[in-house]
Design a protein around this motif. Structure first.
Motif, mmCIF file in Angstrom:
data_model
loop_
_atom_site.group_PDB
_atom_site.id
_atom_site.type_symbol
_atom_site.label_atom_id
_atom_site.label_comp_id
_atom_site.label_asym_id
_atom_site.label_seq_id
_atom_site.Cartn_x
_atom_site.Cartn_y
_atom_site.Cartn_z
ATOM 1 N N LYS A 3 47.417 72.327 37.378
ATOM 2 C CA LYS A 3 48.701 71.628 37.345
ATOM 3 C C LYS A 3 48.471 70.133 37.535
ATOM 4 O O LYS A 3 47.465 69.707 38.102
ATOM 5 C CB LYS A 3 49.609 72.169 38.439
ATOM 6 N N GLY A 4 49.429 69.348 37.074
ATOM 7 C CA GLY A 4 49.319 67.894 37.101
ATOM 8 C C GLY A 4 48.973 67.318 38.455
ATOM 9 O O GLY A 4 48.102 66.455 38.583
ATOM 10 N N LYS A 5 49.633 67.809 39.509
ATOM 11 C CA LYS A 5 49.396 67.284 40.855
ATOM 12 C C LYS A 5 47.961 67.594 41.302
ATOM 13 O O LYS A 5 47.295 66.763 41.927
ATOM 14 C CB LYS A 5 50.413 67.896 41.825
ATOM 15 N N ASP A 6 47.484 68.792 40.984
ATOM 16 C CA ASP A 6 46.108 69.178 41.336
ATOM 17 C C ASP A 6 45.089 68.320 40.590
ATOM 18 O O ASP A 6 44.079 67.908 41.158
ATOM 19 C CB ASP A 6 45.869 70.652 41.020
ATOM 20 N N ILE A 7 45.369 68.066 39.307
ATOM 21 C CA ILE A 7 44.463 67.225 38.513
ATOM 22 C C ILE A 7 44.367 65.837 39.134
ATOM 23 O O ILE A 7 43.274 65.277 39.278
ATOM 24 C CB ILE A 7 44.934 67.139 37.042
ATOM 25 N N LYS A 8 45.495 65.269 39.522
ATOM 26 C CA LYS A 8 45.487 63.926 40.133
ATOM 27 C C LYS A 8 44.725 63.935 41.446
ATOM 28 O O LYS A 8 43.970 63.012 41.754
ATOM 29 C CB LYS A 8 46.935 63.454 40.348
ATOM 30 N N GLU A 9 44.892 64.975 42.246
ATOM 31 C CA GLU A 9 44.180 65.095 43.518
ATOM 32 C C GLU A 9 42.663 65.153 43.286
ATOM 33 O O GLU A 9 41.894 64.489 43.972
ATOM 34 C CB GLU A 9 44.653 66.369 44.229
ATOM 35 N N TYR A 11 41.059 64.078 40.632
ATOM 36 C CA TYR A 11 40.646 62.780 40.103
ATOM 37 C C TYR A 11 40.469 61.770 41.239
ATOM 38 O O TYR A 11 39.487 61.029 41.280
ATOM 39 C CB TYR A 11 41.654 62.263 39.076
ATOM 40 N N ASP A 12 41.411 61.739 42.168
ATOM 41 C CA ASP A 12 41.320 60.814 43.304
ATOM 42 C C ASP A 12 40.086 61.110 44.152
ATOM 43 O O ASP A 12 39.424 60.189 44.645
ATOM 44 C CB ASP A 12 42.580 60.886 44.162
ATOM 45 N N LYS A 15 37.091 59.743 42.352
ATOM 46 C CA LYS A 15 37.050 58.288 42.503
ATOM 47 C C LYS A 15 36.506 57.914 43.891
ATOM 48 O O LYS A 15 35.700 56.984 44.019
ATOM 49 C CB LYS A 15 38.449 57.710 42.291
#
Length: 198
Positions: A3-9, A11-12, A15
């Motif tokens: 899910k989008g929120k998991d992908i962003k997490e 990715y962060d 980084k």
């Protein structure tokens, strides 16, 4: 796909790993310069990357490398190779690790080094590899480069003192031919292939 929120997490977190690794390399770079060494590749720490949509495994920084020489002798140097993922080369590491090593080249010019990348864990028939405690000496037949290396788990290098203790001082000993001193410095922290592959 996640899910989008998991992908962003995720990715962060990736980084953050890159930023923390950069800090480690900056500390090591500054300490090596204080010891009279200079990096051979400017600010670069990677090569063989991909921007092609069919090669996503090469989008990520699966390794980072820094090699240092002293200007009066370009045939020998020291360096580190941080390995996050080596699976595309047939070697499945379960933890990120650092190869720390001394390199000698017959052509009087060290640069980015596939030999340091491969040192200690590749199994090429033509290469001669000998283990002495936690140190591994490899003679690469195709390039003529000889490496003397050891492996560290990346997570033990959480402050400047440990970088000095486990990377800088042992590498300088290896550079100066003081193998026993280097072995003593890393004997409690260096790991073997069996610990890397889990």
């Amino acid at each position: 796909m996640a899910k989008g929120k998991d992908i962003k997490e995720i990715y962060d977190m990736m980084k953050t790993v890159c930023e923390e690794t950069s800090k480690l390399i900056i500390v090591m770079n500054d300490m090596m310069e204080n010891e009279g060494f200079k990096a051979v590749s400017g600010g670069s720490v990677m090569w063989d990357r991909s921007t092609h949509f069919r090669s996503p495994e090469f989008w990520l920084p699966y390794f980072l490398q820094r090699v240092f020489v002293k200007s009066e002798n370009l045939s020998k140097g020291v360096g580190i190779n941080i390995m996050f993922d080596s699976s595309m080369y047939g070697f499945e590491n379960t933890i990120p690790f650092i190869t720390c090593g001394f390199l000698e080249s017959p052509n009087n010019k060290l640069g980015k080094s596939n030999d340091l990348f491969n040192a200690g864990w590749t199994e090429e028939e033509a290469d001669e590899k000998t283990i002495d405690g936690k140190l591994c000496k490899t003679n690469f037949k195709d390039t003529g480069v000889t490496t003397t290396t050891y492996f560290l788990p990346i997570d033990i290098l959480n402050n400047q003192e440990k970088v000095d203790q486990y990377i800088i001082k042992p590498l300088i000993c290896l550079y100066n031919g003081q193998l026993d001193e280097a072995k003593n410095m890393i004997s409690d922290v260096a790991i073997g292939i069996e610990e890397i592959v889990g």
